[in-house]
Design a protein around this motif. Structure first.
Motif, PDB file in Angstrom:
ATOM      1  N   MET A   1       0.837  -1.203   0.000  1.00 55.48           N
ATOM      2  CA  MET A   1       0.000   0.000   0.000  1.00 55.48           C
ATOM      3  C   MET A   1       0.870   1.251   0.000  1.00 55.48           C
ATOM      4  O   MET A   1       1.866   1.326   0.712  1.00 55.48           O
ATOM      5  N   GLY A   2       0.472   2.250  -0.815  1.00 53.46           N
ATOM      6  CA  GLY A   2       1.235   3.480  -0.885  1.00 53.46           C
ATOM      7  C   GLY A   2       0.737   4.515   0.105  1.00 53.46           C
ATOM      8  O   GLY A   2      -0.113   4.247   0.962  1.00 53.46           O
ATOM      9  N   ILE A   3       1.263   5.720  -0.060  1.00 49.30           N
ATOM     10  CA  ILE A   3       0.898   6.837   0.811  1.00 49.30           C
ATOM     11  C   ILE A   3      -0.281   7.591   0.193  1.00 49.30           C
ATOM     12  O   ILE A   3      -0.261   7.917  -0.996  1.00 49.30           O
ATOM     13  N   THR A   4      -1.279   7.871   1.000  1.00 45.17           N
ATOM     14  CA  THR A   4      -2.408   8.692   0.569  1.00 45.17           C
ATOM     15  C   THR A   4      -2.486   9.923   1.459  1.00 45.17           C
ATOM     16  O   THR A   4      -2.404   9.817   2.687  1.00 45.17           O
ATOM     17  N   LEU A   5      -2.631  11.082   0.824  1.00 45.39           N
ATOM     18  CA  LEU A   5      -2.789  12.333   1.560  1.00 45.39           C
ATOM     19  C   LEU A   5      -4.170  12.900   1.259  1.00 45.39           C
ATOM     20  O   LEU A   5      -4.496  13.178   0.102  1.00 45.39           O
ATOM     21  N   TYR A   6      -4.971  13.032   2.294  1.00 47.41           N
ATOM     22  CA  TYR A   6      -6.283  13.661   2.172  1.00 47.41           C
ATOM     23  C   TYR A   6      -6.067  15.159   2.362  1.00 47.41           C
ATOM     24  O   TYR A   6      -5.607  15.605   3.422  1.00 47.41           O
ATOM     25  N   HIS A   7      -6.416  15.927   1.342  1.00 52.48           N
ATOM     26  CA  HIS A   7      -5.874  17.276   1.177  1.00 52.48           C
ATOM     27  C   HIS A   7      -6.954  18.246   0.728  1.00 52.48           C
ATOM     28  O   HIS A   7      -7.864  17.881  -0.033  1.00 52.48           O
ATOM     29  N   PHE A   8      -6.849  19.494   1.203  1.00 53.06           N
ATOM     30  CA  PHE A   8      -7.711  20.581   0.726  1.00 53.06           C
ATOM     31  C   PHE A   8      -6.800  21.758   0.403  1.00 53.06           C
ATOM     32  O   PHE A   8      -6.218  22.357   1.315  1.00 53.06           O
ATOM     33  N   PRO A   9      -6.617  22.110  -0.862  1.00 58.45           N
ATOM     34  CA  PRO A   9      -5.615  23.106  -1.248  1.00 58.45           C
ATOM     35  C   PRO A   9      -5.697  24.445  -0.526  1.00 58.45           C
ATOM     36  O   PRO A   9      -4.642  25.022  -0.209  1.00 58.45           O
ATOM     37  N   PRO A  10      -6.878  25.001  -0.231  1.00 56.82           N
ATOM     38  CA  PRO A  10      -6.880  26.273   0.496  1.00 56.82           C
ATOM     39  C   PRO A  10      -6.365  26.198   1.932  1.00 56.82           C
ATOM     40  O   PRO A  10      -6.058  27.233   2.542  1.00 56.82           O
ATOM     41  N   SER A  11      -6.274  25.017   2.496  1.00 55.00           N
ATOM     42  CA  SER A  11      -5.839  24.846   3.892  1.00 55.00           C
ATOM     43  C   SER A  11      -4.323  24.929   4.006  1.00 55.00           C
ATOM     44  O   SER A  11      -3.598  24.125   3.412  1.00 55.00           O
ATOM     45  N   ALA A  12      -3.828  25.873   4.790  1.00 58.15           N
ATOM     46  CA  ALA A  12      -2.385  26.019   4.970  1.00 58.15           C
ATOM     47  C   ALA A  12      -1.734  24.773   5.585  1.00 58.15           C
ATOM     48  O   ALA A  12      -0.712  24.293   5.082  1.00 58.15           O
ATOM     49  N   PRO A  13      -2.281  24.206   6.676  1.00 55.67           N
ATOM     50  CA  PRO A  13      -1.671  22.989   7.208  1.00 55.67           C
ATOM     51  C   PRO A  13      -1.647  21.852   6.191  1.00 55.67           C
ATOM     52  O   PRO A  13      -0.678  21.084   6.121  1.00 55.67           O
ATOM     53  N   SER A  14      -2.692  21.753   5.402  1.00 53.86           N
ATOM     54  CA  SER A  14      -2.741  20.701   4.391  1.00 53.86           C
ATOM     55  C   SER A  14      -1.657  20.916   3.341  1.00 53.86           C
ATOM     56  O   SER A  14      -0.988  19.975   2.899  1.00 53.86           O
ATOM     57  N   ARG A  15      -1.445  22.166   2.955  1.00 52.86           N
ATOM     58  CA  ARG A  15      -0.390  22.465   1.986  1.00 52.86           C
ATOM     59  C   ARG A  15       0.987  22.172   2.562  1.00 52.86           C
ATOM     60  O   ARG A  15       1.904  21.759   1.840  1.00 52.86           O
ATOM     61  N   CYS A  16       1.161  22.371   3.863  1.00 52.40           N
ATOM     62  CA  CYS A  16       2.429  22.021   4.505  1.00 52.40           C
ATOM     63  C   CYS A  16       2.746  20.554   4.299  1.00 52.40           C
ATOM     64  O   CYS A  16       3.867  20.193   3.918  1.00 52.40           O
ATOM     65  N   ALA A  17       1.787  19.688   4.546  1.00 52.63           N
ATOM     66  CA  ALA A  17       2.008  18.249   4.382  1.00 52.63           C
ATOM     67  C   ALA A  17       2.365  17.908   2.936  1.00 52.63           C
ATOM     68  O   ALA A  17       3.277  17.109   2.680  1.00 52.63           O
ATOM     69  N   LEU A  18       1.660  18.516   1.995  1.00 55.21           N
ATOM     70  CA  LEU A  18       1.949  18.239   0.592  1.00 55.21           C
ATOM     71  C   LEU A  18       3.336  18.741   0.206  1.00 55.21           C
ATOM     72  O   LEU A  18       4.064  18.074  -0.537  1.00 55.21           O
ATOM     73  N   LEU A  19       3.728  19.913   0.716  1.00 54.66           N
ATOM     74  CA  LEU A  19       5.063  20.441   0.416  1.00 54.66           C
ATOM     75  C   LEU A  19       6.163  19.524   0.938  1.00 54.66           C
ATOM     76  O   LEU A  19       7.196  19.351   0.281  1.00 54.66           O
ATOM     77  N   VAL A  20       5.962  18.942   2.102  1.00 52.24           N
ATOM     78  CA  VAL A  20       6.967  18.013   2.635  1.00 52.24           C
ATOM     79  C   VAL A  20       7.063  16.775   1.745  1.00 52.24           C
ATOM     80  O   VAL A  20       8.160  16.276   1.475  1.00 52.24           O
ATOM     81  N   CYS A  21       5.924  16.300   1.265  1.00 52.11           N
ATOM     82  CA  CYS A  21       5.944  15.185   0.311  1.00 52.11           C
ATOM     83  C   CYS A  21       6.760  15.551  -0.918  1.00 52.11           C
ATOM     84  O   CYS A  21       7.576  14.745  -1.409  1.00 52.11           O
ATOM     85  N   LYS A  22       6.557  16.755  -1.425  1.00 51.57           N
ATOM     86  CA  LYS A  22       7.299  17.212  -2.602  1.00 51.57           C
ATOM     87  C   LYS A  22       8.791  17.321  -2.290  1.00 51.57           C
ATOM     88  O   LYS A  22       9.630  16.931  -3.105  1.00 51.57           O
ATOM     89  N   ALA A  23       9.124  17.862  -1.129  1.00 53.77           N
ATOM     90  CA  ALA A  23      10.527  18.034  -0.755  1.00 53.77           C
ATOM     91  C   ALA A  23      11.250  16.701  -0.657  1.00 53.77           C
ATOM     92  O   ALA A  23      12.458  16.615  -0.922  1.00 53.77           O
ATOM     93  N   LEU A  24      10.513  15.662  -0.284  1.00 52.16           N
ATOM     94  CA  LEU A  24      11.112  14.332  -0.150  1.00 52.16           C
ATOM     95  C   LEU A  24      11.019  13.521  -1.444  1.00 52.16           C
ATOM     96  O   LEU A  24      11.537  12.402  -1.503  1.00 52.16           O
ATOM     97  N   GLY A  25      10.367  14.066  -2.457  1.00 52.19           N
ATOM     98  CA  GLY A  25      10.225  13.361  -3.731  1.00 52.19           C
ATOM     99  C   GLY A  25       9.350  12.132  -3.648  1.00 52.19           C
ATOM    100  O   GLY A  25       9.571  11.165  -4.385  1.00 52.19           O
ATOM    101  N   LEU A  26       8.320  12.179  -2.782  1.00 52.94           N
ATOM    102  CA  LEU A  26       7.469  11.009  -2.580  1.00 52.94           C
ATOM    103  C   LEU A  26       6.353  10.938  -3.613  1.00 52.94           C
ATOM    104  O   LEU A  26       5.804  11.959  -4.026  1.00 52.94           O
TER     105      LEU A  26
END
Length: 220
Positions: A1-26
């Protein structure tokens, strides 16, 4: 099973999690949960996260919510090194302090301004709330004195978290130019955080547009 991120783009905390995923190349399966449409209250999501908030991350049998917990988890498990979240206890403590400052001071003061506008029908911003946010940004300016980033010389998850929070209120129209350290740092983050425009700025702009559309003229 892979990683799933439940996300809402206008939410700052949610964008933080997505940015960390991007920084790690996940490679992450991003599932949008529209808070404006109250999709977080759907039974299938509540079953995943009874607190029904975003971001929520599932990684196999592990389920985590709260963006800073997600950020530290991802770096601890998937980071190729510890640059984003140092293992040295003293360095990590500074990163943790900045994360706690975002969670306990900066972001709540931003939310105190924006939530009543978005959801409670308020069209004006209380002057005390403005002063409270200015104080928090002033603290950031002090943190950055003599430092390139929030916790020293290197980009960490503290910068990612705080940049996501601050970008939301800047998108509403908040002026940070009086804080020279913060303004220089924010410009640097927008260039150095991987995937910044796609994973953060687009959502921040959506958030800013939503708030501004409900505010009375001249509030910011």
């Amino acid at each position: 099973m892979g990683i799933t991120l439940y996300h809402f783009p206008p939410s700052a905390p949610s964008r933080c999690a997505l940015l960390v995923c991007k920084a790690l190349g996940l490679d992450v399966d991003v599932q949008i949960v529209d808070l404006f449409a109250k999709e977080q209250l759907k039974p299938d999501f509540v079953q995943i996260n009874p607190q029904h908030c975003v971001p929520t991350l599932t990684d196999g049998d592990c389920t985590i919510w709260e963006s800073r917990a997600i950020a530290s988890y991802l770096v601890n498990v998937y980071g190729k090194d510890d640059s984003l979240y140092p293992k040295d206890p003293k360095q990590r403590a500074i990163v943790d302090q900045r994360l706690h400052f975002d969670c306990g001071t900066l972001y709540p003061r931003i939310r105190a301004i924006c939530f009543p506008v978005l959801f409670l029908g308020e069209v004006e911003i209380d002057e005390d709330k403005k002063a409270s946010l200015e104080e928090a940004i002033g603290f950031l300016d002090i943190f950055l004195e003599g430092n390139n980033f929030m916790a020293g010389t290197n980009l960490t998850i503290a910068d990612i978290s705080i940049a996501a929070s601050l970008s939301s209120i800047i998108a509403v129209g908040w002026d940070i130019s009086a804080y020279s350290n913060v303004a220089a740092w924010f410009a640097k983050c927008s260039l150095e955080i991987p995937g910044y425009v796609e994973a953060n700025q687009t959502g921040a702009d959506q958030f800013g547009k939503a708030v501004k559309s409900k505010l009375a003229p001249g509030q910011i």
